[in-house]
Design a protein around this motif. Structure first.
Motif, PDB file in Angstrom:
ATOM      1  N   GLU A 140     -11.764   3.687   0.075  1.00 47.18           N
ATOM      2  CA  GLU A 140     -11.429   3.140  -1.310  1.00 47.18           C
ATOM      3  C   GLU A 140     -10.389   3.980  -2.000  1.00 47.18           C
ATOM      4  O   GLU A 140      -9.773   3.055  -2.580  1.00 47.18           O
ATOM      5  CB  GLU A 140     -12.639   3.304  -2.200  1.00 47.18           C
ATOM      6  CG  GLU A 140     -13.966   2.483  -1.944  1.00 47.18           C
ATOM      7  CD  GLU A 140     -13.803   0.912  -2.179  1.00 47.18           C
ATOM      8  OE1 GLU A 140     -13.341   0.857  -3.493  1.00 47.18           O
ATOM      9  OE2 GLU A 140     -14.257   0.018  -1.530  1.00 47.18           O
ATOM     10  N   ALA A 141     -10.208   5.016  -1.821  1.00 50.64           N
ATOM     11  CA  ALA A 141      -9.124   5.942  -2.461  1.00 50.64           C
ATOM     12  C   ALA A 141      -7.688   5.452  -1.739  1.00 50.64           C
ATOM     13  O   ALA A 141      -6.814   5.267  -2.456  1.00 50.64           O
ATOM     14  CB  ALA A 141      -9.450   7.285  -2.105  1.00 50.64           C
ATOM     15  N   GLU A 142      -7.882   5.200  -0.459  1.00 45.54           N
ATOM     16  CA  GLU A 142      -6.576   4.894   0.069  1.00 45.54           C
ATOM     17  C   GLU A 142      -6.382   3.529  -0.372  1.00 45.54           C
ATOM     18  O   GLU A 142      -4.903   3.143  -0.459  1.00 45.54           O
ATOM     19  CB  GLU A 142      -6.918   4.744   1.687  1.00 45.54           C
ATOM     20  CG  GLU A 142      -5.687   4.585   2.624  1.00 45.54           C
ATOM     21  CD  GLU A 142      -5.184   5.751   3.175  1.00 45.54           C
ATOM     22  OE1 GLU A 142      -3.811   5.725   3.476  1.00 45.54           O
ATOM     23  OE2 GLU A 142      -5.902   6.836   3.286  1.00 45.54           O
ATOM     24  N   GLN A 143      -7.085   2.554  -0.536  1.00 45.88           N
ATOM     25  CA  GLN A 143      -6.744   1.150  -1.244  1.00 45.88           C
ATOM     26  C   GLN A 143      -6.205   1.173  -2.351  1.00 45.88           C
ATOM     27  O   GLN A 143      -5.050   0.551  -2.758  1.00 45.88           O
ATOM     28  CB  GLN A 143      -7.914   0.437  -1.014  1.00 45.88           C
ATOM     29  CG  GLN A 143      -8.784  -0.039   0.276  1.00 45.88           C
ATOM     30  CD  GLN A 143      -7.810  -0.599   1.335  1.00 45.88           C
ATOM     31  OE1 GLN A 143      -7.265  -1.714   1.038  1.00 45.88           O
ATOM     32  NE2 GLN A 143      -7.512   0.175   2.395  1.00 45.88           N
ATOM     33  N   HIS A 144      -6.630   1.857  -3.347  1.00 45.87           N
ATOM     34  CA  HIS A 144      -5.934   2.220  -4.705  1.00 45.87           C
ATOM     35  C   HIS A 144      -4.608   2.743  -4.683  1.00 45.87           C
ATOM     36  O   HIS A 144      -3.774   2.559  -5.445  1.00 45.87           O
ATOM     37  CB  HIS A 144      -7.035   3.013  -5.493  1.00 45.87           C
ATOM     38  CG  HIS A 144      -8.267   2.343  -5.970  1.00 45.87           C
ATOM     39  ND1 HIS A 144      -8.473   1.092  -6.820  1.00 45.87           N
ATOM     40  CD2 HIS A 144      -9.682   2.347  -5.283  1.00 45.87           C
ATOM     41  CE1 HIS A 144      -9.489   0.563  -7.026  1.00 45.87           C
ATOM     42  NE2 HIS A 144     -10.348   1.586  -6.249  1.00 45.87           N
ATOM     43  N   TYR A 145      -4.671   4.058  -3.720  1.00 43.82           N
ATOM     44  CA  TYR A 145      -3.334   4.602  -3.618  1.00 43.82           C
ATOM     45  C   TYR A 145      -2.262   3.737  -3.167  1.00 43.82           C
ATOM     46  O   TYR A 145      -1.071   3.628  -3.819  1.00 43.82           O
ATOM     47  CB  TYR A 145      -3.596   5.758  -2.588  1.00 43.82           C
ATOM     48  CG  TYR A 145      -2.192   6.609  -2.613  1.00 43.82           C
ATOM     49  CD1 TYR A 145      -1.734   7.137  -3.512  1.00 43.82           C
ATOM     50  CD2 TYR A 145      -1.665   7.135  -1.191  1.00 43.82           C
ATOM     51  CE1 TYR A 145      -0.580   8.260  -3.328  1.00 43.82           C
ATOM     52  CE2 TYR A 145      -0.626   7.682  -1.265  1.00 43.82           C
ATOM     53  CZ  TYR A 145      -0.133   8.371  -2.186  1.00 43.82           C
ATOM     54  OH  TYR A 145       0.916   9.174  -2.185  1.00 43.82           O
ATOM     55  N   GLU A 146      -2.514   2.975  -2.177  1.00 46.64           N
ATOM     56  CA  GLU A 146      -1.562   1.873  -1.613  1.00 46.64           C
ATOM     57  C   GLU A 146      -1.216   0.812  -2.458  1.00 46.64           C
ATOM     58  O   GLU A 146      -0.234   0.462  -2.749  1.00 46.64           O
ATOM     59  CB  GLU A 146      -2.127   1.298  -0.240  1.00 46.64           C
ATOM     60  CG  GLU A 146      -1.979   2.237   1.003  1.00 46.64           C
ATOM     61  CD  GLU A 146      -2.310   1.476   2.054  1.00 46.64           C
ATOM     62  OE1 GLU A 146      -2.072   0.255   2.297  1.00 46.64           O
ATOM     63  OE2 GLU A 146      -2.773   2.214   3.175  1.00 46.64           O
ATOM     64  N   ALA A 147      -2.206   0.544  -3.363  1.00 44.05           N
ATOM     65  CA  ALA A 147      -1.810  -0.534  -4.559  1.00 44.05           C
ATOM     66  C   ALA A 147      -0.904   0.177  -5.534  1.00 44.05           C
ATOM     67  O   ALA A 147       0.023  -0.590  -6.053  1.00 44.05           O
ATOM     68  CB  ALA A 147      -2.976  -1.033  -4.943  1.00 44.05           C
ATOM     69  N   TYR A 148      -1.069   1.396  -5.852  1.00 38.97           N
ATOM     70  CA  TYR A 148      -0.243   1.951  -6.730  1.00 38.97           C
ATOM     71  C   TYR A 148       1.452   2.093  -5.995  1.00 38.97           C
ATOM     72  O   TYR A 148       2.028   1.801  -6.859  1.00 38.97           O
ATOM     73  CB  TYR A 148      -0.812   3.372  -7.433  1.00 38.97           C
ATOM     74  CG  TYR A 148       0.095   4.244  -7.934  1.00 38.97           C
ATOM     75  CD1 TYR A 148       0.233   3.720  -9.293  1.00 38.97           C
ATOM     76  CD2 TYR A 148       0.805   5.248  -7.254  1.00 38.97           C
ATOM     77  CE1 TYR A 148       1.319   4.476 -10.021  1.00 38.97           C
ATOM     78  CE2 TYR A 148       1.859   5.937  -8.195  1.00 38.97           C
ATOM     79  CZ  TYR A 148       1.943   5.491  -9.554  1.00 38.97           C
ATOM     80  OH  TYR A 148       2.743   6.186 -10.330  1.00 38.97           O
ATOM     81  N   LEU A 149       1.124   2.516  -4.944  1.00 34.28           N
ATOM     82  CA  LEU A 149       2.488   2.702  -4.380  1.00 34.28           C
ATOM     83  C   LEU A 149       3.239   1.524  -3.999  1.00 34.28           C
ATOM     84  O   LEU A 149       4.312   1.373  -4.069  1.00 34.28           O
ATOM     85  CB  LEU A 149       2.616   3.336  -2.803  1.00 34.28           C
ATOM     86  CG  LEU A 149       1.933   4.997  -2.905  1.00 34.28           C
ATOM     87  CD1 LEU A 149       1.794   5.284  -1.438  1.00 34.28           C
ATOM     88  CD2 LEU A 149       2.840   5.717  -3.629  1.00 34.28           C
ATOM     89  N   GLU A 150       2.531   0.133  -4.160  1.00 35.97           N
ATOM     90  CA  GLU A 150       3.181  -1.036  -3.761  1.00 35.97           C
ATOM     91  C   GLU A 150       3.891  -1.452  -5.259  1.00 35.97           C
ATOM     92  O   GLU A 150       4.943  -2.219  -5.217  1.00 35.97           O
ATOM     93  CB  GLU A 150       2.023  -2.104  -3.733  1.00 35.97           C
ATOM     94  CG  GLU A 150       2.530  -3.489  -3.123  1.00 35.97           C
ATOM     95  CD  GLU A 150       2.906  -3.449  -1.663  1.00 35.97           C
ATOM     96  OE1 GLU A 150       4.073  -3.818  -1.402  1.00 35.97           O
ATOM     97  OE2 GLU A 150       2.346  -2.682  -0.857  1.00 35.97           O
ATOM     98  N   GLN A 151       3.596  -0.875  -6.291  1.00 34.80           N
ATOM     99  CA  GLN A 151       4.218  -1.131  -7.606  1.00 34.80           C
ATOM    100  C   GLN A 151       5.736  -0.469  -7.650  1.00 34.80           C
ATOM    101  O   GLN A 151       6.223  -0.569  -8.648  1.00 34.80           O
ATOM    102  CB  GLN A 151       3.285  -0.687  -8.564  1.00 34.80           C
ATOM    103  CG  GLN A 151       2.110  -1.426  -8.814  1.00 34.80           C
ATOM    104  CD  GLN A 151       1.161  -0.996  -9.814  1.00 34.80           C
ATOM    105  OE1 GLN A 151       1.753  -0.433 -11.003  1.00 34.80           O
ATOM    106  NE2 GLN A 151      -0.027  -1.133  -9.344  1.00 34.80           N
TER     107      GLN A 151
END
Length: 147
Positions: A114-125
């Motif tokens: 879950e943390a990885e998914q949130h982190y990648e979503a943030y980095l995507e921005q």
């Protein structure tokens, strides 16, 4: 998480910053404060993913092969470090009779996923250009504070 992601972003942003968008592994290593062998390993991976090209011979080096405003930090992260939030070792033993020990790995894996998914979503921005702009802003603030 390992530091390859940070070194990769640093290297790519440096190439985006340079007027000719090219530098040798020695130049990049000096700027990153690491050794050229480590840079060559990371740059090799970046080349495989299409972020950089290499130019052989005198005056050669690594050349940015992407538009800094179009490459997200998530793309770089996935190319070099995806899945590294989860540590290599996890406590517990699935064979154990203890409720906690037998299930902690599965539960922690879920948290890391879950943390990885949130982190990648943030980095995507954020893009390489975003990083370069933030660096320039930091430099302007430092100059302002000195006056």
């Amino acid at each position: 998480m390992n530091s390859e992601f940070t070194v990769a972003v640093h290297s790519l942003v440096l190439l985006a910053y340079l007027p000719d968008h090219m530098a040798s592994s020695e130049t990049i290593a000096r700027n990153v404060s690491t050794n050229p062998t480590r840079i060559r390993k990371i740059m090799s991976s970046l080349r495989k993913h299409g972020f950089v090209k290499t130019k052989e011979g005198i005056g050669g080096g690594y050349i940015l092969n992407c538009a800094p405003g179009e490459v997200t930090l998530a793309q770089v992260y996935r190319a070099l470090s995806g899945g590294t939030l989860k540590p290599h070792w996890c406590s517990g033993n699935p064979e154990e009779d203890c409720l906690v020990s037998a299930n902690i790995q599965v539960v922690m894996d879920h948290f890391f996923y879950e943390a990885e998914q949130h982190y990648e979503a943030y980095l995507e921005q954020n893009t390489l250009q975003t990083v370069l702009e933030k660096i320039r802003k930091c430099q302007q603030q430092q100059k302002t504070q000195q006056v």
